[in-house]
Scaffold this motif. Sequence first.
Motif, PDB file in Angstrom:
ATOM      1  N   THR A 332      44.530 -26.150 -89.754  1.00  0.00           N
ATOM      2  CA  THR A 332      45.058 -26.943 -88.652  1.00  0.00           C
ATOM      3  C   THR A 332      45.609 -28.279 -89.132  1.00  0.00           C
ATOM      4  O   THR A 332      46.707 -28.690 -88.765  1.00  0.00           O
ATOM      5  N   ALA A 333      44.852 -28.967 -89.982  1.00  0.00           N
ATOM      6  CA  ALA A 333      45.268 -30.294 -90.424  1.00  0.00           C
ATOM      7  C   ALA A 333      45.578 -30.365 -91.907  1.00  0.00           C
ATOM      8  O   ALA A 333      46.242 -31.292 -92.354  1.00  0.00           O
ATOM      9  N   SER A 334      45.105 -29.388 -92.687  1.00  0.00           N
ATOM     10  CA  SER A 334      45.297 -29.462 -94.130  1.00  0.00           C
ATOM     11  C   SER A 334      45.326 -28.047 -94.713  1.00  0.00           C
ATOM     12  O   SER A 334      46.268 -27.302 -94.479  1.00  0.00           O
ATOM     13  N   PHE A 335      44.259 -27.691 -95.471  1.00  0.00           N
ATOM     14  CA  PHE A 335      44.229 -26.378 -96.115  1.00  0.00           C
ATOM     15  C   PHE A 335      42.829 -25.786 -96.084  1.00  0.00           C
ATOM     16  O   PHE A 335      41.829 -26.498 -96.206  1.00  0.00           O
ATOM     17  N   ALA A 336      42.790 -24.467 -95.931  1.00  0.00           N
ATOM     18  CA  ALA A 336      41.572 -23.701 -96.142  1.00  0.00           C
ATOM     19  C   ALA A 336      41.574 -23.219 -97.584  1.00  0.00           C
ATOM     20  O   ALA A 336      42.612 -22.801 -98.102  1.00  0.00           O
ATOM     21  N   VAL A 337      40.423 -23.288 -98.231  1.00  0.00           N
ATOM     22  CA  VAL A 337      40.297 -22.912 -99.643  1.00  0.00           C
ATOM     23  C   VAL A 337      39.146 -21.925 -99.787  1.00  0.00           C
ATOM     24  O   VAL A 337      38.077 -22.108 -99.190  1.00  0.00           O
ATOM     25  N   SER A 338      39.356 -20.902-100.586  1.00  0.00           N
ATOM     26  CA  SER A 338      38.291 -19.943-100.882  1.00  0.00           C
ATOM     27  C   SER A 338      37.901 -20.058-102.351  1.00  0.00           C
ATOM     28  O   SER A 338      38.585 -20.714-103.141  1.00  0.00           O
ATOM     29  N   SER A 339      36.810 -19.378-102.703  1.00  0.00           N
ATOM     30  CA  SER A 339      36.390 -19.367-104.100  1.00  0.00           C
ATOM     31  C   SER A 339      35.898 -17.987-104.492  1.00  0.00           C
ATOM     32  O   SER A 339      35.490 -17.183-103.648  1.00  0.00           O
ATOM     33  N   TYR A 340      35.922 -17.727-105.790  1.00  0.00           N
ATOM     34  CA  TYR A 340      35.396 -16.469-106.302  1.00  0.00           C
ATOM     35  C   TYR A 340      33.897 -16.341-106.035  1.00  0.00           C
ATOM     36  O   TYR A 340      33.350 -15.237-106.067  1.00  0.00           O
ATOM     37  N   ARG A 341      33.247 -17.451-105.771  1.00  0.00           N
ATOM     38  CA  ARG A 341      31.803 -17.441-105.528  1.00  0.00           C
ATOM     39  C   ARG A 341      31.443 -17.097-104.086  1.00  0.00           C
ATOM     40  O   ARG A 341      30.263 -17.006-103.744  1.00  0.00           O
ATOM     41  N   GLY A 342      32.443 -16.951-103.214  1.00  0.00           N
ATOM     42  CA  GLY A 342      32.164 -16.587-101.838  1.00  0.00           C
ATOM     43  C   GLY A 342      32.317 -17.712-100.846  1.00  0.00           C
ATOM     44  O   GLY A 342      32.057 -17.532 -99.648  1.00  0.00           O
ATOM     45  N   ASP A 343      32.754 -18.893-101.302  1.00  0.00           N
ATOM     46  CA  ASP A 343      32.946 -20.012-100.388  1.00  0.00           C
ATOM     47  C   ASP A 343      34.251 -19.853 -99.613  1.00  0.00           C
ATOM     48  O   ASP A 343      35.275 -19.464-100.172  1.00  0.00           O
ATOM     49  N   PHE A 344      34.186 -20.173 -98.329  1.00  0.00           N
ATOM     50  CA  PHE A 344      35.381 -20.244 -97.489  1.00  0.00           C
ATOM     51  C   PHE A 344      35.067 -21.250 -96.396  1.00  0.00           C
ATOM     52  O   PHE A 344      34.155 -21.048 -95.601  1.00  0.00           O
ATOM     53  N   GLY A 345      35.846 -22.337 -96.379  1.00  0.00           N
ATOM     54  CA  GLY A 345      35.506 -23.409 -95.448  1.00  0.00           C
ATOM     55  C   GLY A 345      34.136 -23.955 -95.766  1.00  0.00           C
ATOM     56  O   GLY A 345      33.826 -24.249 -96.918  1.00  0.00           O
ATOM     57  N   ASP A 346      33.290 -24.042 -94.760  1.00  0.00           N
ATOM     58  CA  ASP A 346      31.940 -24.573 -94.959  1.00  0.00           C
ATOM     59  C   ASP A 346      30.912 -23.479 -95.173  1.00  0.00           C
ATOM     60  O   ASP A 346      29.712 -23.769 -95.270  1.00  0.00           O
ATOM     61  N   LYS A 347      31.348 -22.228 -95.270  1.00  0.00           N
ATOM     62  CA  LYS A 347      30.398 -21.132 -95.387  1.00  0.00           C
ATOM     63  C   LYS A 347      30.503 -20.451 -96.733  1.00  0.00           C
ATOM     64  O   LYS A 347      31.556 -20.402 -97.345  1.00  0.00           O
ATOM     65  N   LYS A 348      29.361 -19.901 -97.139  1.00  0.00           N
ATOM     66  CA  LYS A 348      29.311 -19.100 -98.363  1.00  0.00           C
ATOM     67  C   LYS A 348      28.863 -17.698 -97.967  1.00  0.00           C
ATOM     68  O   LYS A 348      27.776 -17.522 -97.414  1.00  0.00           O
ATOM     69  N   GLN A 349      29.710 -16.726 -98.229  1.00  0.00           N
ATOM     70  CA  GLN A 349      29.397 -15.344 -97.911  1.00  0.00           C
ATOM     71  C   GLN A 349      28.894 -14.618 -99.160  1.00  0.00           C
ATOM     72  O   GLN A 349      29.147 -15.048-100.285  1.00  0.00           O
ATOM     73  N   ALA A 350      28.208 -13.509 -98.943  1.00  0.00           N
ATOM     74  CA  ALA A 350      27.664 -12.728-100.056  1.00  0.00           C
ATOM     75  C   ALA A 350      28.724 -11.789-100.617  1.00  0.00           C
ATOM     76  O   ALA A 350      28.497 -10.588-100.802  1.00  0.00           O
ATOM     77  N   VAL A 351      29.906 -12.348-100.881  1.00  0.00           N
ATOM     78  CA  VAL A 351      31.013 -11.593-101.466  1.00  0.00           C
ATOM     79  C   VAL A 351      31.713 -12.497-102.471  1.00  0.00           C
ATOM     80  O   VAL A 351      31.502 -13.714-102.492  1.00  0.00           O
ATOM     81  N   ASN A 352      32.549 -11.896-103.277  1.00  0.00           N
ATOM     82  CA  ASN A 352      33.446 -12.652-104.157  1.00  0.00           C
ATOM     83  C   ASN A 352      34.843 -12.547-103.575  1.00  0.00           C
ATOM     84  O   ASN A 352      35.432 -11.468-103.564  1.00  0.00           O
ATOM     85  N   TRP A 353      35.372 -13.665-103.032  1.00  0.00           N
ATOM     86  CA  TRP A 353      36.742 -13.636-102.531  1.00  0.00           C
ATOM     87  C   TRP A 353      37.700 -13.489-103.693  1.00  0.00           C
ATOM     88  O   TRP A 353      37.453 -14.027-104.772  1.00  0.00           O
ATOM     89  N   ASP A 354      38.795 -12.800-103.456  1.00  0.00           N
ATOM     90  CA  ASP A 354      39.765 -12.621-104.531  1.00  0.00           C
ATOM     91  C   ASP A 354      40.765 -13.771-104.547  1.00  0.00           C
ATOM     92  O   ASP A 354      40.614 -14.757-103.816  1.00  0.00           O
ATOM     93  N   GLN A 355      41.813 -13.639-105.354  1.00  0.00           N
ATOM     94  CA  GLN A 355      42.666 -14.771-105.722  1.00  0.00           C
ATOM     95  C   GLN A 355      43.382 -15.431-104.549  1.00  0.00           C
ATOM     96  O   GLN A 355      43.625 -16.627-104.570  1.00  0.00           O
ATOM     97  N   HIS A 356      43.717 -14.676-103.490  1.00  0.00           N
ATOM     98  CA  HIS A 356      44.585 -15.232-102.451  1.00  0.00           C
ATOM     99  C   HIS A 356      44.016 -15.055-101.054  1.00  0.00           C
ATOM    100  O   HIS A 356      43.265 -14.104-100.784  1.00  0.00           O
ATOM    101  N   ILE A 357      44.374 -15.978-100.174  1.00  0.00           N
ATOM    102  CA  ILE A 357      44.119 -15.855 -98.752  1.00  0.00           C
ATOM    103  C   ILE A 357      45.437 -16.117 -98.024  1.00  0.00           C
ATOM    104  O   ILE A 357      46.325 -16.807 -98.545  1.00  0.00           O
ATOM    105  N   ILE A 358      45.578 -15.538 -96.846  1.00  0.00           N
ATOM    106  CA  ILE A 358      46.745 -15.819 -96.020  1.00  0.00           C
ATOM    107  C   ILE A 358      46.287 -16.148 -94.612  1.00  0.00           C
ATOM    108  O   ILE A 358      45.256 -15.660 -94.148  1.00  0.00           O
ATOM    109  N   ARG A 359      47.056 -16.996 -93.948  1.00  0.00           N
ATOM    110  CA  ARG A 359      46.795 -17.296 -92.545  1.00  0.00           C
ATOM    111  C   ARG A 359      47.610 -16.339 -91.686  1.00  0.00           C
ATOM    112  O   ARG A 359      48.810 -16.159 -91.912  1.00  0.00           O
ATOM    113  N   LEU A 360      46.947 -15.703 -90.725  1.00  0.00           N
ATOM    114  CA  LEU A 360      47.624 -14.769 -89.834  1.00  0.00           C
ATOM    115  C   LEU A 360      48.196 -15.533 -88.665  1.00  0.00           C
ATOM    116  O   LEU A 360      47.486 -16.306 -88.012  1.00  0.00           O
ATOM    117  N   ARG A 361      49.479 -15.320 -88.393  1.00  0.00           N
ATOM    118  CA  ARG A 361      50.152 -16.094 -87.368  1.00  0.00           C
ATOM    119  C   ARG A 361      50.582 -15.184 -86.206  1.00  0.00           C
ATOM    120  O   ARG A 361      50.943 -14.063 -86.405  1.00  0.00           O
TER     121      ARG A 361
END
Length: 361
Positions: A332-361
């Motif tokens: 909304t105001a800047s950027f969402a960032v993920s990590s290979y460790r499972g971080d996305f925003g303020d949450k950490k999931q029990a997965v490894n996110w891959d290299q890219h994310i896209i925003r669905l419009r």
Amino acid sequence: MQAASALIDRRHFLKAAGAVFLAGLAPGAAEALMRSDAVYASAFRDGNGAFGLAILSEAGDILATAELPGRAHGLASSPATGKVVAFARRPGMYALVMDVDGNAPPLVISAPEGRHYYGHGHFSPDGRILYASENDFDGNRGMIGLYDARDGFRRIGEFEAHGLGTHDMTVSDDGRLLIIANGGIETHPDFGRTKLNLDNMQPSLVLADAATGALIEKHDMPEALRQLSTRHVDVDARGRVWFACQYEGPRTDLPPLVGHFARGEDLRFIDLPRQVTQALGNYVGAIAVNRGEGLVGITSPNKGMAVTIDGKSGRVVNERAVADAAGIAASTASFAVSSYRGDFGDKKQAVNWDQHIIRLR
């Protein structure tokens, strides 16, 4: 109070998703969707080693998933149809199409004989054509495959990418231009992911006619930067192309890693502060433009860094450490960032996110 653009994003997604998708959500996922300002997609690997595609809220809540036959890399989405595609990681042979309205099961399409996917693609603005970055590995040339989204994603042709090691690509807003990042690196599936020509790389950025594939402009890297692989691209509100690079030369070098150009102009590199370039470790893994805010975001997993750049001045406005930083997309105001460790925003999931994310419009 939520920004109007955030409300529009969520409403558009809800409209595209439809009743079947919404009815299939678990109660917690449905609630998370209603709280979210934006919706994203990313590939992942779970704790059991299985691969999947996830639809996420801006807060990092997983809303829905689909199984993938192998590791994926980049993604494409069509605002016109609601379809999301995950492309296999190079030298992968599959792409999976997920229909967010839930009316059709996921569809797997395959690269034709003599080709493999490079991990990226993009839809035409009307959602009718899916363009995919491919490798003609015996001919040692990049290609753009064309798939008919109205006919089960049947492959209907291909264009030359006018370069080697084709990686990311996108389409201009009016649908007339293909914007292609040719990384300049020769590979062949017989050798896995081995880079075969690091002493003779040919990186370039190309504008091609989306209807015919004809070359319109080709920008080769300067001779002094022949080992600067052009990897990822995005387009700002003015139609300017932003590109991000990965350097294959000596580690002690500090080449420019980010730049931009427009049709009829030469490439222009951003002069990032020395400490920022050092922190990127000669490797930008993803780039995204936030059109509403006029910002450009980049990430690097090498030393764990996310950087925000003012799109007009080229000045760095924010830098922060993100261990194993992976994908980046406008929020909304800047950027969402993920990590290979499972971080996305303020949450950490029990997965490894891959290299890219896209925003669905």
